[in-house]
Design a protein around this motif. Structure first.
Motif: not given
Length: 297
Positions: A47-54
């Protein structure tokens, strides 16, 4: 001067209905680090990686890449491998990368460099279907590196690989870090983070437990093992040392754990000044696994 933090998160939260995937997560990723986002499955890493990659939107909080608010042009500075890559099985490694470069609109002149970096240049004309698991994953990382991104973002890069493939990917990640690429990788494997990462953030159920340099996260858990010809004299000298948490005798030596910071050099000097010459000294770092279990329990 550009920010020395490649990525900064501030109070990032995400929920799916009643499920809190991330709760007020804040940390900084230093430039040039190999940064592990560590946690068991369900801890919020993907989830965190998905957020920082928009790819996903946070419910609260903010993040910055290179000291800037996220925008489309920044994507060119970031290479990603967030899911199983799709390659054409009947095409060669070289042809697959040419197609990847066309899709990305960059990196056509970079194919030889990334194939050499991934150790696949000699197999560039082999069909993808003939590659081992480790080679397939190395080709995926090579594809992510097209166009010389400053940052590489990897989600569980050794998932599903055999031991040989895991070793190959770890070596490649270490090599990238040594060459100055900032690598951010999510992993549930403690051993992996301990072996390849310089920095770590530990998540549990969406909550950040700790973040920092791997050595700092472990620093208060170092044990120093020492020995000398006269163990009784050595024991008397050791008892005068400050900040000793525990001391125990083990196979003709002493194992000391300190409550504060104490370097091996300081211990060696103290013993020498008290007339004891050590014939053995070793620092035994408590594994990240032991520290992780302590933190997450």
């Amino acid at each position: 001067m550009e920010n020395t933090h490649i990525l900064s998160l501030h109070q990032v939260s995400k929920h799916y209905g009643p499920i809190q995937a991330l709760k007020e997560v804040s940390f900084d990723v230093p430039a040039g680090s190999v940064f592990g986002v560590l946690g068991p499955n369900g801890s919020g890493k993907t989830t965190l990686l998905g957020i920082v990659m928009d790819v996903l939107k946070a419910n609260a909080g903010s993040f910055k890449w290179f000291g800037q608010e996220p925008h489309a042009d920044l994507r060119k500075r970031i290479g990603t491998l967030l899911e199983t890559p799709n390659f054409y099985h009947y095409y060669s490694g070289m042809r697959n990368l040419q197609i990847s470069a066309q899709i990305k609109g960059r990196g056509q002149d970079d194919i030889e460099r990334v194939l050499r970096l991934a150790g696949l240049w000699e197999r560039r004309d082999s069909k993808f279907s003939t590659f081992s698991l480790g080679m397939k994953q190395r080709l995926a990382i090579a594809s992510a590196l097209l166009g010389k991104p400053e940052v590489l973002l990897l989600d569980e890069p050794t998932n599903g690989l055999d031991p040989a493939g895991i070793a190959e990917i770890r070596d490649l990640i270490r090599q990238l870090g040594e060459q100055g690429t900032t690598v951010i990788m999510a992993s549930h494997l403690l051993d992996e983070v301990e072996k390849v990462c310089t920095h770590v953030a530990i998540l549990k159920k969406g909550v950040l437990l700790t973040a920092g340099h791997v050595d700092e996260v472990l620093s208060n858990e170092d044990m120093i093992e020492i020995s000398a010809a006269d163990l009784a004299q050595l024991e008397n000298v050791l008892n005068a040392l400050p900040n000793i948490k525990s001391i125990r005798r083990h196979n003709g030596s002493f194992q000391i754990v300190f409550s504060g910071s104490q370097s091996a050099e300081q211990v060696n000097r103290h013993c020498f000044e008290q007339g004891v010459t050590l014939n053995y000294l070793a620092v035994r770092r408590k594994s990240l696994e032991a520290r992780f279990i302590e933190l997450t329990n």
